[in-house]
Design an enzyme around this catalytic site. Structure first.
Site, PDB file in Angstrom:
ATOM      1  N   GLU A  53       0.850  -1.179   0.000  1.00 36.47           N
ATOM      2  CA  GLU A  53       0.000   0.000   0.000  1.00 36.47           C
ATOM      3  C   GLU A  53       0.889   1.233   0.000  1.00 36.47           C
ATOM      4  OE1 GLU A  53      -2.770   1.525   3.415  1.00 36.47           O
ATOM      5  OE2 GLU A  53      -3.785  -0.142   2.428  1.00 36.47           O
ATOM      6  N   ASP A  64      -4.503  10.564   8.977  1.00 34.16           N
ATOM      7  CA  ASP A  64      -3.194  10.055   9.370  1.00 34.16           C
ATOM      8  C   ASP A  64      -2.745  10.617  10.706  1.00 34.16           C
ATOM      9  OD1 ASP A  64      -2.323   8.390   7.094  1.00 34.16           O
ATOM     10  OD2 ASP A  64      -2.562  10.250   5.972  1.00 34.16           O
ATOM     11  N   TYR A 180     -11.371  -2.519   3.844  1.00 27.96           N
ATOM     12  CA  TYR A 180     -10.367  -2.163   4.845  1.00 27.96           C
ATOM     13  C   TYR A 180     -11.113  -1.788   6.127  1.00 27.96           C
ATOM     14  CZ  TYR A 180      -6.106   0.233   6.588  1.00 27.96           C
ATOM     15  OH  TYR A 180      -5.014   0.639   7.309  1.00 27.96           O
TER      16      TYR A 180
END
Length: 282
Positions: A53, A64, A180
């Site tokens: 990834e 993030d 995911y």
């Protein structure tokens, strides 16, 4: 282009046959620079990566944590653009030996480039999947997801602990390759322990989607990899590897970075590789 590649599904089928979860390491493309990233991808593949990834650096990476945010800023400072990332993937394909590459990105860079153009160029570069973290499946189905599928690229969507059953089914319907699952609310980053409710949550997601489920966010030790691998189809590790890059930048030891990264990735993948050998493969 549709159906030209199916490497992601093939990976999960192989891992299921080997009775183990897929190892999915993450790096930010262009960190520390565009020349080094292909060697780092090769190092991850050598360490046992089943899927790689690559994060597309963005100036406002709200999903993030601090480690990955700093990586994005370093990549942007080194001149990394969407075009550069796609060219980088093309270069990495020669080093990946068929290992799928998934882009982890935000929608703004895609929109700025043009959705259809991005999808077509991603396919031409050898991208296998795109995970757009800030675009829900309902909105993605307006343009992005159809454009990716038409180009033979898998759209992949996030599912969170707060996702409703309806949203989980929607994400599963729009995704290809895998979904995911975010192991906890909040941003990416290393954590001391895996959520105690993760087993129940992943089991509930599996009941509602007809795809493999990869789990990420906060997985940073071999013990956590083993714990997640017991319940998920794939394990995503990011910040623990990005930190290796950061430490090499700070210490000025970039020449040793590929070896150091490969060693760390191999340590994290070891529980999965032991299971692979246990059942007689490799």
């Amino acid at each position: 282009m549709a159906g030209a590649r199916d490497r992601i599904s093939e990976v999960f089928a192989r891992c299921a046959k080997e009775r183990r979860a897929a190892f999915i390491p993450y790096l930010t493309a262009g960190d520390p620079d565009l020349e080094t990233t292909p060697r780092l991808v090769e190092a991850l593949v050598a360490a046992g990566a089943d899927i790689v990834e690559l994060g597309v650096p963005f100036s406002d990476p709200i999903a993030d944590g601090p480690v990955n945010q700093r990586a994005a800023y370093r990549a942007l400072a080194s001149g990394t653009t969407v075009s550069a990332v796609l060219q980088l993937v093309d270069r990495c394909r020669e080093r990946c030996f068929g290992v799928p590459i998934v882009l982890f990105t935000y929608f703004n860079p895609i929109h700025a480039r043009g959705v259809t153009a991005f999808a077509e160029q991603a396919a031409e570069s050898g991208v296998d999947g795109v995970l757009c973290v800030d675009l829900p499946p309902e909105e993605a189905e307006i343009e992005l997801a159809p454009a990716l599928r038409a180009s033979g690229v898998d759209p992949i969507f996030l599912i969170a602990p707060t996702s409703t059953p309806k949203r989980i089914r929607r994400a599963g319907k729009s995704s290809r390759g895998f979904v995911y699952y975010v192991s906890r609310t909040g941003t990416t980053g290393e954590r001391a322990a895996v959520s105690e409710t993760l087993r129940r949550e992943v089991r509930a997601v599996k009941r509602r989607v007809g795809l493999p489920v990869a789990v990420g966010f906060g997985i940073s030790t071999p013990e956590q990899v083993a714990e997640v691998a017991a319940i998920a189809d794939g394990v995503v590790v990011g910040s623990a590897l990005v930190r290796v890059v950061e430490e090499a930048v700070e210490s000025g030891s970039l020449a040793e970075l590929p070896e150091a990264l490969s060693q760390r990735a191999a340590e994290l993948a070891a529980p999965l590789q032991r299971r692979r050998r246990r059942f007689g493969w490799g």
